[in-house]
Design a protein around this motif. Structure first.
Motif, PDB file in Angstrom:
ATOM      1  N   PRO A  23       0.719  -1.228  -0.090  1.00  0.00           N
ATOM      2  CA  PRO A  23       0.058   0.116  -0.048  1.00  0.00           C
ATOM      3  C   PRO A  23       0.926   1.197  -0.187  1.00  0.00           C
ATOM      4  O   PRO A  23       1.936   1.442   0.576  1.00  0.00           O
ATOM      5  N   GLY A  24       0.263   2.157  -0.712  1.00  0.00           N
ATOM      6  CA  GLY A  24       1.105   3.510  -0.714  1.00  0.00           C
ATOM      7  C   GLY A  24       1.231   4.176  -2.384  1.00  0.00           C
ATOM      8  O   GLY A  24       0.509   3.275  -3.260  1.00  0.00           O
ATOM      9  N   VAL A  25       1.870   4.841  -2.436  1.00  0.00           N
ATOM     10  CA  VAL A  25       1.821   5.813  -3.838  1.00  0.00           C
ATOM     11  C   VAL A  25       2.641   4.812  -4.633  1.00  0.00           C
ATOM     12  O   VAL A  25       3.609   4.186  -4.565  1.00  0.00           O
ATOM     13  N   ASP A  26       2.066   4.331  -5.779  1.00  0.00           N
ATOM     14  CA  ASP A  26       2.660   3.268  -6.891  1.00  0.00           C
ATOM     15  C   ASP A  26       3.523   3.995  -7.863  1.00  0.00           C
ATOM     16  O   ASP A  26       4.473   3.354  -8.263  1.00  0.00           O
ATOM     17  N   HIS A  27       2.751   4.882  -8.469  1.00  0.00           N
ATOM     18  CA  HIS A  27       3.646   5.702  -9.416  1.00  0.00           C
ATOM     19  C   HIS A  27       2.665   6.962  -9.627  1.00  0.00           C
ATOM     20  O   HIS A  27       1.406   7.004  -9.383  1.00  0.00           O
ATOM     21  N   VAL A  28       3.412   8.137 -10.151  1.00  0.00           N
ATOM     22  CA  VAL A  28       2.697   9.188 -10.635  1.00  0.00           C
ATOM     23  C   VAL A  28       2.779   9.450 -12.043  1.00  0.00           C
ATOM     24  O   VAL A  28       3.672   8.974 -12.786  1.00  0.00           O
ATOM     25  N   GLY A  29       2.095  10.358 -12.642  1.00  0.00           N
ATOM     26  CA  GLY A  29       2.413  10.779 -14.188  1.00  0.00           C
ATOM     27  C   GLY A  29       1.590  11.797 -14.700  1.00  0.00           C
ATOM     28  O   GLY A  29       0.937  12.465 -13.670  1.00  0.00           O
ATOM     29  N   LEU A  30       1.911  11.923 -16.054  1.00  0.00           N
ATOM     30  CA  LEU A  30       1.090  12.972 -16.769  1.00  0.00           C
ATOM     31  C   LEU A  30       0.273  12.114 -17.900  1.00  0.00           C
ATOM     32  O   LEU A  30       0.857  11.486 -18.615  1.00  0.00           O
ATOM     33  N   GLN A  31      -1.171  12.423 -17.977  1.00  0.00           N
ATOM     34  CA  GLN A  31      -1.767  11.706 -19.228  1.00  0.00           C
ATOM     35  C   GLN A  31      -1.867  12.630 -19.983  1.00  0.00           C
ATOM     36  O   GLN A  31      -2.569  13.867 -19.866  1.00  0.00           O
ATOM     37  N   SER A  32      -1.529  12.465 -21.537  1.00  0.00           N
ATOM     38  CA  SER A  32      -1.514  13.496 -22.455  1.00  0.00           C
ATOM     39  C   SER A  32      -2.833  13.244 -23.331  1.00  0.00           C
ATOM     40  O   SER A  32      -3.557  12.210 -23.319  1.00  0.00           O
ATOM     41  N   GLU A  33      -3.437  14.265 -23.774  1.00  0.00           N
ATOM     42  CA  GLU A  33      -4.470  14.141 -24.880  1.00  0.00           C
ATOM     43  C   GLU A  33      -4.494  13.879 -26.117  1.00  0.00           C
ATOM     44  O   GLU A  33      -5.363  13.493 -26.912  1.00  0.00           O
ATOM     45  N   SER A  34      -3.107  13.670 -26.483  1.00  0.00           N
ATOM     46  CA  SER A  34      -2.892  13.290 -27.878  1.00  0.00           C
ATOM     47  C   SER A  34      -1.357  12.684 -27.880  1.00  0.00           C
ATOM     48  O   SER A  34      -0.595  12.945 -27.276  1.00  0.00           O
ATOM     49  N   GLU A  35      -1.322  12.039 -29.299  1.00  0.00           N
ATOM     50  CA  GLU A  35       0.393  11.347 -29.352  1.00  0.00           C
ATOM     51  C   GLU A  35       1.237  12.745 -29.551  1.00  0.00           C
ATOM     52  O   GLU A  35       2.312  12.242 -28.956  1.00  0.00           O
ATOM     53  N   SER A  90      -3.772   7.541 -23.669  1.00  0.00           N
ATOM     54  CA  SER A  90      -4.792   6.457 -23.667  1.00  0.00           C
ATOM     55  C   SER A  90      -5.354   6.150 -25.205  1.00  0.00           C
ATOM     56  O   SER A  90      -5.685   7.253 -25.595  1.00  0.00           O
ATOM     57  N   LEU A  91      -5.415   4.955 -25.617  1.00  0.00           N
ATOM     58  CA  LEU A  91      -5.960   4.691 -26.859  1.00  0.00           C
ATOM     59  C   LEU A  91      -7.475   3.959 -26.798  1.00  0.00           C
ATOM     60  O   LEU A  91      -7.977   4.154 -27.864  1.00  0.00           O
ATOM     61  N   GLY A  92      -7.443   3.578 -25.718  1.00  0.00           N
ATOM     62  CA  GLY A  92      -8.938   2.680 -25.630  1.00  0.00           C
ATOM     63  C   GLY A  92      -8.859   1.772 -24.343  1.00  0.00           C
ATOM     64  O   GLY A  92      -7.947   1.901 -23.555  1.00  0.00           O
ATOM     65  N   THR A  93     -10.125   1.511 -24.152  1.00  0.00           N
ATOM     66  CA  THR A  93     -10.299   0.534 -23.012  1.00  0.00           C
ATOM     67  C   THR A  93     -10.258  -0.930 -23.279  1.00  0.00           C
ATOM     68  O   THR A  93     -10.135  -1.319 -24.474  1.00  0.00           O
ATOM     69  N   ILE A  94      -9.788  -1.874 -22.294  1.00  0.00           N
ATOM     70  CA  ILE A  94      -9.755  -3.178 -22.479  1.00  0.00           C
ATOM     71  C   ILE A  94     -10.583  -3.802 -21.134  1.00  0.00           C
ATOM     72  O   ILE A  94     -10.775  -3.135 -20.223  1.00  0.00           O
TER      73      ILE A  94
END
Length: 151
Positions: A56-68, A116-120
């Motif tokens: 338990p705890g912070v796994d990872h952090v990041g930035l989600q971009s809206e485009s390639e 993100s490209l889509g869901t699975i």
């Protein structure tokens, strides 16, 4: 515009969903038996939790971009600053398919930049990882972190 991403490993998913619902004043946008995600506009964050056996705890952090293009610009900035990482194309993780670029900050915290490209339907198609298996959260490549989030 990028969206901040934070993923926390938890020991009790239901208790934590209730807690974060109260914190954010919103229900998760994705709920699975081992995972929940809030895709919030205020504050603009992709906040995820998972109960998959990781510490338990912070796994990872990041930035989600809206485009390639935005993901490529983030990678270019990192590389220009001398920060090298590991690229993953069409990666499957956290019930999504994404292009990613993993780096590590000076403290050893994994940073995931991704588009993100889509869901699975499964946590991770590549590993055949369904919700009944216990195998850490979305894992950075082993070469990116000293300990990693994977068992």
């Amino acid at each position: 515009m990028s969206r901040f991403h934070l993923h926390i490993a938890v020991d009790d998913l239901d208790r934590n969903i209730a807690f974060y619902n109260a914190v954010f004043g919103a229900e998760p946008t994705v709920v699975k038996s081992d995972y929940a995600k809030w895709q919030l506009e205020d504050p603009r964050i992709n906040f995820a939790i998972s109960a998959r056996g990781a510490k338990p705890g912070v796994d990872h952090v990041g930035l989600q971009s809206e485009s390639e293009e935005e993901l490529a610009a983030i990678r270019t900035r990192l590389e220009a600053a001398g920060v090298t990482g590991v690229a993953e194309e069409n990666a499957t993780c956290c019930y999504a398919r994404s292009d990613k670029y993993w780096v590590q900050d000076p403290q050893g915290i994994a940073w995931e930049t991704f588009h993100s490209l889509g869901t699975i339907p499964l946590f991770s198609e590549a590993a055949g990882d369904d919700a009944s298996e216990s195998s850490g959260a979305c894992c950075p490549p082993a070469t990116t972190t000293t300990g990693g989030c994977c068992p």
